[in-house]
Write an enzyme that holds these catalytic residues in place. Structure first.
Site, short mmCIF file in Angstrom:
data_model
loop_
_atom_site.label_atom_id
_atom_site.label_comp_id
_atom_site.label_asym_id
_atom_site.label_seq_id
_atom_site.Cartn_x
_atom_site.Cartn_y
_atom_site.Cartn_z
N GLY A 68 -5.23 3.38 -6.18
CA GLY A 68 -5.63 4.78 -6.24
C GLY A 68 -7.13 4.87 -6.06
CB THR B 79 4.84 -1.81 -4.17
OG1 THR B 79 3.55 -2.38 -3.91
CG2 THR B 79 5.51 -1.45 -2.86
CE LYS C 266 -3.50 -0.75 -0.55
NZ LYS C 266 -3.89 -1.27 -1.90
#
Ligand code: A3P
Length: 322
Positions: free
Chosen positions: A276, A60, A57
């Site tokens: 996102g 990556t 989170k």
């Protein structure tokens, strides 16, 4: 000398040497005698030159994706079972052995750099020892964002996967739940939100096995707001001879709210809905609670990074001021 059937002998041996029960795969190229008996098709160039180790989170996947856009960088083939990541060093896949791990990597071409990304590596105690044993003197890349934001992102991730605890309890209830009083599933969610964020402790574990020069820190906030600069810094830190200019292929997408790939058509291609996500800002009670919760760890992280001459991510230096 006494004879014993194989199983009995093995039991006797591992009773004497319990620390040897688990294998530890060493680098086959470190010893000539191993190289001599290795198949001719195999060589250490098809092992990764660097590994993005997480934590989860922090951005990556975006980092992995950006790296694959580099003309001289190739990633592992995706694993069908663990969300594309190989997750070799962190769990039971390790016992599948070196051939299994190597099957994920393409045959290396001249001037191509191979890398792997498994975000589960960073905070698993066993990983640094295993990884450095197989890949000595290779860089590991760590992406760091404010651990409070990381915790919240993980909570939102679990909510969107309809995790029963994350759906039932608020973020504040999750992070403040009391072990022994709260249901075990909620405590388990709490630990997965909070534990990876003790960055200093995890980095110290890495530094037991790896020289600091091989640790590369990526500022996860910079990766989000100015990925071209973050990718420039990363390529420099990894010693790339050809620095790829990401400002030509990354463009901010207003709808997504993140940088995406600029296609030749002029359109943008973004990461999927799971990366996102849109969700409300963290509530102020949780912000305050986590500020205190991570204060000592963040101070330690600043000292640790200073001590090993690493740049302090923007979000961390802001915290040191307040
Ligand atoms: P959120 O979905 O909570 O916003 P990881 O890939 O390590 O699981 O990290 C996911 C996070 O990457 C996302 O968390 C998002 O904030 C961040 N991120 C950084 N750059 C991104 C990008 N270009 N596109 C989508 N997500 C990005």
């Amino acid at each position: 000398l006494k004879y014993e059937p194989p199983m009995a002998l093995a039991r006797r041996y591992f009773n004497i040497y319990p620390e040897e029960r688990e294998p530890l795969w060493k680098n086959p190229c470190a010893q000539r005698r191993h190289l001599e008996i290795w198949s001719e098709e195999k060589n250490c160039n098809s092992l990764p030159s660097f590994v993005v180790v997480g934590p989860q989170k922090t951005g990556t996947t975006a980092l992995y994706w950006f790296l694959t856009m580099h003309p001289h960088v190739k990633s592992n083939h995706p694993s069908p079972t663990t969300f594309e990541e190989v997750q070799f060093f962190s769990g039971s896949n390790y016992f599948k052995g070196l051939d299994w791990y190597m099957s994920f990597f393409p045959t290396p071409e001249n001037n191509t750099v191979i890398f792997e990304k498994s975000a589960t590596y960073f905070d698993q105690q066993v990983v640094p020892k295993r990884l450095t044993m197989l890949l000595p003197s290779k860089h590991v890349v760590v992406v760091l964002i404010d651990p409070a934001k990381r915790a919240y992102s993980w909570y939102q991730h679990m909510r969107s996967h309809n995790d029963a605890s994350a759906s039932k309890y608020s973020f504040y209830e999750t992070i403040t739940a009391q072990p022994g009083k709260a249901p075990p599933a909620l405590i388990s969610l709490q630990r997965r939100c909070l534990d990876p964020g003790f960055y200093a402790r995890h980095l110290e574990n890495w530094l037991e096995y790896i020289q600091s020069q091989y640790i590369v820190i990526v500022d996860g906030d910079l990766l989000k707001s100015d990925p071209s600069s973050a990718m420039f810094n990363l390529q420099t830190d990894l010693g790339f001879t050809e620095i790829y200019q990401y400002d030509k292929i990354l463009k901010f997408d207003k709808r997504k709210g993140f940088f995406c790939q600029l296609l030749p058509t002029g359109k943008t291609k973004c990461l999927g809905r799971g990366k996102g996500r849109q969700y409300p800002d963290m509530d102020q009670l949780s912000v305050k609670y986590l500020d205190t919760y991570y204060k000592e760890s963040n101070t330690k992280l600043t000292e640790l990074l200073r001590g090993i001459n690493k740049p302090i991510p923007g979000w961390l230096s802001e915290k040191s001021v307040t």
